[in-house]
Design an enzyme around this catalytic site. Sequence first.
Site, PDB file in Angstrom:
ATOM      1  N   SER A  29      -6.595  -1.473   1.639  1.00  0.00           N
ATOM      2  CA  SER A  29      -6.683  -0.891   0.305  1.00  0.00           C
ATOM      3  C   SER A  29      -7.136  -1.901  -0.740  1.00  0.00           C
ATOM      4  O   SER A  29      -6.849  -1.750  -1.931  1.00  0.00           O
ATOM      5  CB  SER A  29      -5.333  -0.273  -0.124  1.00  0.00           C
ATOM      6  OG  SER A  29      -4.967   0.751   0.754  1.00  0.00           O
ATOM      7  N   GLU A  32       0.819  -1.209   0.000  1.00  0.00           N
ATOM      8  CA  GLU A  32       0.000   0.000   0.000  1.00  0.00           C
ATOM      9  C   GLU A  32       0.860   1.268   0.000  1.00  0.00           C
ATOM     10  O   GLU A  32       0.390   2.349   0.367  1.00  0.00           O
ATOM     11  CB  GLU A  32      -0.938  -0.018   1.208  1.00  0.00           C
ATOM     12  CG  GLU A  32      -1.903  -1.192   1.173  1.00  0.00           C
ATOM     13  CD  GLU A  32      -2.654  -1.378   2.477  1.00  0.00           C
ATOM     14  OE1 GLU A  32      -3.487  -0.521   2.802  1.00  0.00           O
ATOM     15  OE2 GLU A  32      -2.387  -2.380   3.174  1.00  0.00           O
ATOM     16  N   ASN A  81     -10.869  -0.165   9.362  1.00  0.00           N
ATOM     17  CA  ASN A  81      -9.630   0.491   8.952  1.00  0.00           C
ATOM     18  C   ASN A  81      -9.270   1.533   9.992  1.00  0.00           C
ATOM     19  O   ASN A  81      -9.947   2.559  10.112  1.00  0.00           O
ATOM     20  CB  ASN A  81      -9.809   1.156   7.586  1.00  0.00           C
ATOM     21  CG  ASN A  81     -10.098   0.163   6.486  1.00  0.00           C
ATOM     22  OD1 ASN A  81      -9.190  -0.292   5.794  1.00  0.00           O
ATOM     23  ND2 ASN A  81     -11.361  -0.195   6.320  1.00  0.00           N
ATOM     24  N   GLY A 106      -7.745   5.545   4.190  1.00  0.00           N
ATOM     25  CA  GLY A 106      -7.252   6.439   3.161  1.00  0.00           C
ATOM     26  C   GLY A 106      -7.647   7.876   3.468  1.00  0.00           C
ATOM     27  O   GLY A 106      -8.765   8.133   3.931  1.00  0.00           O
ATOM     28  N   TYR A 149      -9.165   2.149  -7.058  1.00  0.00           N
ATOM     29  CA  TYR A 149      -8.315   3.266  -7.447  1.00  0.00           C
ATOM     30  C   TYR A 149      -8.309   3.538  -8.946  1.00  0.00           C
ATOM     31  O   TYR A 149      -7.650   4.473  -9.395  1.00  0.00           O
ATOM     32  CB  TYR A 149      -6.886   3.022  -6.943  1.00  0.00           C
ATOM     33  CG  TYR A 149      -6.829   2.930  -5.437  1.00  0.00           C
ATOM     34  CD1 TYR A 149      -6.998   4.069  -4.649  1.00  0.00           C
ATOM     35  CD2 TYR A 149      -6.651   1.706  -4.801  1.00  0.00           C
ATOM     36  CE1 TYR A 149      -6.982   3.982  -3.273  1.00  0.00           C
ATOM     37  CE2 TYR A 149      -6.626   1.616  -3.416  1.00  0.00           C
ATOM     38  CZ  TYR A 149      -6.791   2.755  -2.663  1.00  0.00           C
ATOM     39  OH  TYR A 149      -6.786   2.672  -1.300  1.00  0.00           O
ATOM     40  N   GLU A 190     -15.012  -5.201   7.489  1.00  0.00           N
ATOM     41  CA  GLU A 190     -13.692  -4.988   8.072  1.00  0.00           C
ATOM     42  C   GLU A 190     -13.621  -3.591   8.671  1.00  0.00           C
ATOM     43  O   GLU A 190     -14.541  -2.784   8.516  1.00  0.00           O
ATOM     44  CB  GLU A 190     -12.585  -5.173   7.035  1.00  0.00           C
ATOM     45  CG  GLU A 190     -12.676  -4.243   5.840  1.00  0.00           C
ATOM     46  CD  GLU A 190     -11.596  -4.537   4.809  1.00  0.00           C
ATOM     47  OE1 GLU A 190     -10.758  -3.649   4.582  1.00  0.00           O
ATOM     48  OE2 GLU A 190     -11.615  -5.637   4.225  1.00  0.00           O
ATOM     49  N   ARG A 230     -12.583   3.854   9.979  1.00  0.00           N
ATOM     50  CA  ARG A 230     -13.633   3.591   8.992  1.00  0.00           C
ATOM     51  C   ARG A 230     -14.052   2.138   9.099  1.00  0.00           C
ATOM     52  O   ARG A 230     -13.206   1.236   9.077  1.00  0.00           O
ATOM     53  CB  ARG A 230     -13.133   3.875   7.580  1.00  0.00           C
ATOM     54  CG  ARG A 230     -14.263   3.973   6.550  1.00  0.00           C
ATOM     55  CD  ARG A 230     -13.753   3.997   5.123  1.00  0.00           C
ATOM     56  NE  ARG A 230     -13.361   2.668   4.681  1.00  0.00           N
ATOM     57  CZ  ARG A 230     -12.228   2.383   4.048  1.00  0.00           C
ATOM     58  NH1 ARG A 230     -11.328   3.327   3.828  1.00  0.00           N
ATOM     59  NH2 ARG A 230     -11.969   1.142   3.665  1.00  0.00           N
ATOM     60  N   ASP A 257     -16.448  -0.851   7.461  1.00  0.00           N
ATOM     61  CA  ASP A 257     -17.096  -1.206   6.205  1.00  0.00           C
ATOM     62  C   ASP A 257     -18.123  -2.302   6.444  1.00  0.00           C
ATOM     63  O   ASP A 257     -17.806  -3.341   7.040  1.00  0.00           O
ATOM     64  CB  ASP A 257     -16.052  -1.674   5.199  1.00  0.00           C
ATOM     65  CG  ASP A 257     -14.958  -0.643   4.958  1.00  0.00           C
ATOM     66  OD1 ASP A 257     -15.181   0.547   5.277  1.00  0.00           O
ATOM     67  OD2 ASP A 257     -13.882  -1.026   4.461  1.00  0.00           O
TER      68      ASP A 257
END
Length: 331
Positions: free
Chosen positions: A161, A16, A285, A289, A231, A283, A269, A271
């Site tokens: 990511s 990442e 984070n 990002g 991305y 999951e 974050r 999800d």
Amino acid sequence: MSRLRVAVVGGGRNAEHEVSLASAAAVVAALDPDRYRPVPLTIGRDGCWYDPTDHRASAPIGFPAALDLLQRVDVVIPAVHGRHGEDGSLAALCELVGVPYAGSGVAAGAVGLDKHATKLLAAAAGVATAPGEVLERTTAESRIRSFDGGPVVVKPVSAGSSVGVSAAATAQEFASALTTAFAVDERVLIEPYVSAREIDVAVLRRADGQVIIPPPLEIVVDGVFDYETKYGGEARFIVPAPLENGEQAALERAALLAYDAIGCAGIARLDFFVTPDGVLLNEINTTPGFTPHSQVPRMFAAAGVGYPALVDLVITEALASHPAVSNAGRR
């Protein structure tokens, strides 16, 4: 009034690296020059530390020099996603140096990056998760032979990511997906493919205990939200996510339960999948990002908090969360 010295650490020795560089560069660019003095640091793919502002040479500055810089700043913003950063490594370094830092601590970072451990702790807290099977490299061949069809999603246990994530419906696809995931991690998580809406929730618990949860974000994508989709511009983000009565409350409740179960701090974050039977945690984070176009800043923007203001908030909360730390012996 003197400017606060803010170290922003990007890069990292993992898959990442580029994503982390983008997050770090965005944070540095958003720092108000009248209030902050940025001290950018980059961890190379080789694990060496670099000063990206030194254009005289590409040689590393060395860890002792990087450590000296960290000891002389007022606060650190770790922007290294994935291993050797988000997994608690940078938090541990900041703890040892004795410098305030943004985000979760050592334990939460380590658990949050481990998708299997996250599932176990979240389930213990009463948060539903998609079932998952952990596979190690030594048992991969026998598992391929016993594969009875999908679709399934195969992902590295400890990576973010969406790196190394792919779907499989046949034995050949399954074998290929395992190869992709094992290139990133020594353990792989196999989950049944969940046909559901993908909703992200951001949580910020402030130092005074106040919780901020901006409007959730929906990810609209055809298939699996893998690295290329994430991305490559193929995914569409909708914020605020259009939710039925009760869905947002259920998401916020599950997000806060999981956030606290992992022991997060600062911004995280979470999800989720929203299914007809309820919400499932996918999951978490702990170092999400953080460019202006990333999910978390988009959610806070929908709540009226622009990107520079969000960076200010991150710094304010990092300093407030480490009130016992003094700079007296580090300058």
